[in-house]
Design a protein around this motif. Structure first.
Motif, PDB file in Angstrom:
ATOM      1  N   HIS A 138       0.825  -1.204   0.000  1.00  0.00           N
ATOM      2  CA  HIS A 138       0.000   0.000   0.000  1.00  0.00           C
ATOM      3  C   HIS A 138       0.871   1.271   0.000  1.00  0.00           C
ATOM      4  N   THR A 172      -3.986  11.874  -0.409  1.00  0.00           N
ATOM      5  CA  THR A 172      -4.373  10.633   0.250  1.00  0.00           C
ATOM      6  C   THR A 172      -4.440   9.538  -0.808  1.00  0.00           C
ATOM      7  N   GLN A 174      -6.792   7.556  -1.366  1.00  0.00           N
ATOM      8  CA  GLN A 174      -8.133   7.559  -1.952  1.00  0.00           C
ATOM      9  C   GLN A 174      -8.264   8.650  -3.027  1.00  0.00           C
ATOM     10  N   GLN A 177      -6.166   7.692  -6.145  1.00  0.00           N
ATOM     11  CA  GLN A 177      -6.808   6.598  -6.867  1.00  0.00           C
ATOM     12  C   GLN A 177      -8.052   7.090  -7.608  1.00  0.00           C
ATOM     13  N   ALA A 178      -8.827   7.956  -6.961  1.00  0.00           N
ATOM     14  CA  ALA A 178     -10.024   8.492  -7.605  1.00  0.00           C
ATOM     15  C   ALA A 178      -9.654   9.305  -8.837  1.00  0.00           C
TER      16      ALA A 178
END
Length: 260
Positions: A138, A172, A174, A177-178
């Motif tokens: 990660h 972040t 998230q 990735q978005a």
């Protein structure tokens, strides 16, 4: 480790990518296979009972790998000695092999940082492999996504740059990735539509017609116009300019009417 195990690990990279992130269903109607515990033998002692319960707990975990599950079921169906050997030695070997397969799959799908961290883990200890699966992958993926977002930012239009800048500012996993999976394509569509509109405003009849058609079409049709269509339409306009105008025939001279 048997040669067949090495073959399984090497082949795992080619396994369908969707298997990498698939999470086995919980033990409901279509969940993880249930252990088929054999009937308790009258000769089983307290140790065998404890071992059988321990193996059953391992099988109840829906997230264990296929190798460990198969070996656990085989031990549960075997003798007390086989159960004890599985708990003391076998489970650790099978878990390591399953983890190595998972790391190989992740390497096959990952970016440069993920690949490097995964390969390093495979050369290390079982603890290194577990650490990669739990946290290392990660951390490496976050670094890879940051680099990819920066690359998209450097080549994108105004809307893409704005979306990438916001993702990098949020910083972040998230958000990055978005952006990479969704936001960049929405922003690119906005940029493409703006470009096509500007080209149409400055173009000739053929360019305007092709641009109008692209603006009514799909994102792929917009991209096709920008990559190829605008040049083809512009060539038509240039050819039309060079085509000589048709020669007008002189008007016929009317003869004066004859005097009576």
């Amino acid at each position: 480790m048997k040669p067949a195990r090495f073959t399984a690990i090497a082949a795992a990279v080619a396994i369908t990518p969707a298997l990498l992130f698939a999470v086995p269903a919980l033990a409901t109607d279509g969940g993880a296979p249930k252990a088929s515990a054999p009937a308790v033998s009258a000769t089983d002692g307290p140790q065998a009972e404890e071992d059988r319960a321990a193996i059953s707990r391992i099988l109840a975990n829906p997230y264990i790998g296929p190798g460990l599950r198969e070996a656990a079921q085989k031990a549960l169906d075997g003798t007390p000695e086989e159960m004890r050997d599985f708990l003391e030695v076998g489970q650790h070997k099978e878990r390591l092999i399953d983890d190595q397969v998972r790391v190989s799959r992740i390497i096959g799908l990952g970016g440069p940082g993920v690949k490097e961290a995964g390969q390093k883990a495979l050369k290390g200890t079982p603890e290194d492999i577990v650490a990669f699966l739990e946290t290392g992958q990660h951390t490496a993926r976050f670094a890879d996504d940051s680099v990819r977002t920066s690359q998209v930012f450097s080549t994108g239009g105004p809307a893409v740059k704005k979306a990438a800048k916001e993702a990098l500012r949020t910083n972040t996993p998230q958000a990055l990735q978005a952006f990479l999976e969704s936001w960049q394509y929405t922003a690119r569509l906005t940029d493409d539509r703006d470009r096509v509109t500007r080209i149409a405003a400055a173009g000739g009849p053929a360019v305007k017609a092709a641009a109008a058609k692209a603006l009514k079409g799909t994102p792929e049709e917009l991209r096709q116009f920008l990559d190829v269509g605008q040049d083809e339409a512009r060539a038509k306009d240039e050819a039309a300019k060079k085509k000589p105008a048709p020669v007008k025939k002189p008007a016929a001279v009317k003869k004066p009417a004859a005097k009576r």
